[in-house]
Enzyme design. Structure first.
Site, PDB file in Angstrom:
ATOM      1  N   TYR A  35      -3.822   0.359 -39.841  1.00 54.85           N
ATOM      2  CA  TYR A  35      -2.836  -0.715 -39.755  1.00 54.85           C
ATOM      3  C   TYR A  35      -3.381  -2.020 -39.189  1.00 54.85           C
ATOM      4  O   TYR A  35      -2.738  -2.663 -38.354  1.00 54.85           O
ATOM      5  CB  TYR A  35      -1.531  -0.296 -39.052  1.00 54.85           C
ATOM      6  CG  TYR A  35      -1.629   0.724 -37.958  1.00 54.85           C
ATOM      7  CD1 TYR A  35      -1.073   1.991 -38.155  1.00 54.85           C
ATOM      8  CD2 TYR A  35      -2.232   0.452 -36.745  1.00 54.85           C
ATOM      9  CE1 TYR A  35      -1.142   2.941 -37.162  1.00 54.85           C
ATOM     10  CE2 TYR A  35      -2.302   1.393 -35.746  1.00 54.85           C
ATOM     11  CZ  TYR A  35      -1.754   2.644 -35.954  1.00 54.85           C
ATOM     12  OH  TYR A  35      -1.810   3.595 -34.964  1.00 54.85           O
TER      13      TYR A  35
ATOM     14  N   CYS B 190     -18.560   5.557 -45.792  1.00 52.70           N
ATOM     15  CA  CYS B 190     -18.675   5.111 -47.168  1.00 52.70           C
ATOM     16  C   CYS B 190     -17.300   4.659 -47.668  1.00 52.70           C
ATOM     17  O   CYS B 190     -16.618   5.377 -48.406  1.00 52.70           O
ATOM     18  CB  CYS B 190     -19.225   6.256 -48.006  1.00 52.70           C
ATOM     19  SG  CYS B 190     -19.857   5.648 -49.550  1.00 52.70           S
TER      20      CYS B 190
END
Ligand SMILES: Cc1ncc(COP(=O)(O)O)c(C=O)c1O
Length: 440
Positions: free
Chosen positions: A334, A361
């Site tokens: 968030y 990744c």
């Protein structure tokens, strides 16, 4: 970077927390490393307790363990005389393993399993915070089967949502949690629980949001809860023994954050409850709160080792660290913001604007966008502050990255409270299928 609690810059120009040079901590325990300032956690606990003592109310301060749940933390909270809020069998198990007194545990959650309910009843926890009709009826039936009387609070949604400086008063609440006050479900649930022979209805609970910087949202929510309690008394003869107004008290992540003190929140809450109850001639209930973030948030600092960097001229310089969304999911989840410093160059001028990238990744694995730092070299230690809440507790093994260790520091001593995971730990629950074994 704001220095919280016992943090300071030592004579070597290094960051020190709890009397420990963090570059030493990094060398001893490795990185990433969660470092908790124990004295600061304890002072946060005491601030709430002292504020309640001043108010004259009977009270419980229940630490919301979801913010950071380890056995060491449960033990500390117990020592501070607090109660504990858990939301899963795992958090309950952690608390019980730490020897936390079961009668001071409150069990939350919108979908407690039958097994979790039995586990909590076997442990004889203090109360269940019942979230919905399915749970209410299930708990009633289980209590009947076990011939036990079970203490409950009902989580209600008062139609107030608060975050930072804003609160929204919503007519209709679209939330997965709790019994709605507006549409009558809360009153219906009170009637059911009050009339049940197996349930001992203590009162109602609400939690209106997170990272709240104003008392106004709490005041409006409390007024609605007390109107509900007046209706419950008038219509069903129910008198509430407990009022739980949840957590959500804000903390300082970055310079611009301006949380109120514990005393200010508690004064606003206790004044409102006193006034509203008196107006309706209702007896004063015991007041409960559930701070999580504000107990541990500022007290946690994550140490990383800086590795590679990528400079895109006229665009951005990425500086990568040896952790990321695996040890702090909040920025990716968030867009949470943090401050940072290079712990071994605290006196060096901040001359470069860089962005701190994690090693996962995933392009979204960024810890901080745009922070001013001294020129960073590979091997430097980056300290990200205010990571104590929902960092370790949301950590994960994405990319099969092992979870970091946790240390508590105090008066020059560091104590390992969670060991660093090893690769062996990471694969420890994996099983090779039998057919693969046969083919080898
Ligand atoms: C019911 C309840 N109580 C307490 C808390 C703790 O909130 P905070 O960590 O913001 O104080 C939460 C957080 O989600 C919650 O859902």
């Amino acid at each position: 970077m704001y220095l919280h609690g016992t943090s300071r810059v030592n004579e070597k120009g290094n960051l020190e927390i709890g009397g420990c040079d963090v570059t030493q901590l990094a060398a001893t325990y490795g990185t990433p490393l969660y470092v908790y300032d124990e004295a600061l956690i304890r002072s946060k606990c005491r601030a709430y307790i002292d504020a309640f003592r001043q108010s004259g109310f009977a009270f419980q301060v229940a630490y919301a363990s979801k913010a950071f749940c380890t056995m060491a933390m449960c033990k500390l909270v117990e020592e501070e005389g607090m109660s504990l809020d858990v939301v899963s069998g795992g958090e309950l198990y952690t608390a019980l393993q730490a020897g936390f007194p079961a009668e001071r545990i409150h069990f939350h959650g919108n979908n407690k399993s039958i097994e979790e309910i039995h586990m909590a009843l076997d442990a004889k926890i203090g109360c269940f915070v019942v979230d919905n009709f399915y749970e209410l009826v299930t708990l009633d039936e289980i209590a009947q089967e076990r011939e036990e009387k079970v203490a409950v609070l009902l989580r209600v949604t008062p139609g107030v949502e608060a975050h930072t400086h804003e609160y929204i008063s919503t007519g209709q609440v679209d939330s997965k949690f709790g019994f709605d006050v507006q549409n009558g479900q809360a009153l219906e649930a009170i009637k059911y629980a009050h009339e049940s022979k197996q349930l001992h209805l203590l009162g109602v609970h609400s939690h209106i949001g997170s990272q709240i910087f104003e008392a106004e949202g709490f005041i409006v929510a409390i007024k609605r809860l007390i109107e509900l309690l007046e209706e419950a008394r008038d219509q069903h003869g129910f008198i509430s023994e407990v009022l739980n107004v949840g957590g959500g008290f804000g903390i300082r992540y970055v310079e611009s954050d301006t949380p109120l003190s514990a005393e200010t929140y508690i004064k606003a809450i206790t004044d409102t409850v006193r006034e509203e109850m008196a107006q309706r001639q209702l007896p004063l209930p015991e007041l409960w709160i559930e701070p999580g973030r504000s107990i541990v948030g500022d007290a946690g600092t994550t140490l990383y080792r800086i590795g590679s960097h990528k400079h895109i001229p006229n665009v951005r310089k990425y500086v990568a660290v040896d952790g990321g969304m695996t040890d702090n999911l909040r920025p990716a989840l968030y867009q949470a913001v943090y401050e940072a410093a290079i712990a071994n160059k605290m006196n060096a001028p901040a001359t470069e604007q860089v962005s701190i990238a994690g090693k996962c990744c995933e392009s979204g694995d960024m810890l901080i966008w745009d922070v001013m730092l001294p020129e960073a070299d590979a091997g430097d230690i980056l300290a990200v502050t205010s990571t104590g809440a929902y960092g370790y507790s949301m950590s994960n093994n994405y990319n099969r990255i092992a979870r970091p260790a946790v240390v508590f520091v105090k008066e020059g001593e560091a104590e390992l409270v969670v060991k660093r995971e090893t690769y062996q730990d990471v694969v420890s629950h994996d099983l090779l299928p039998k057919r693969a074994q046969l083919q080898r």
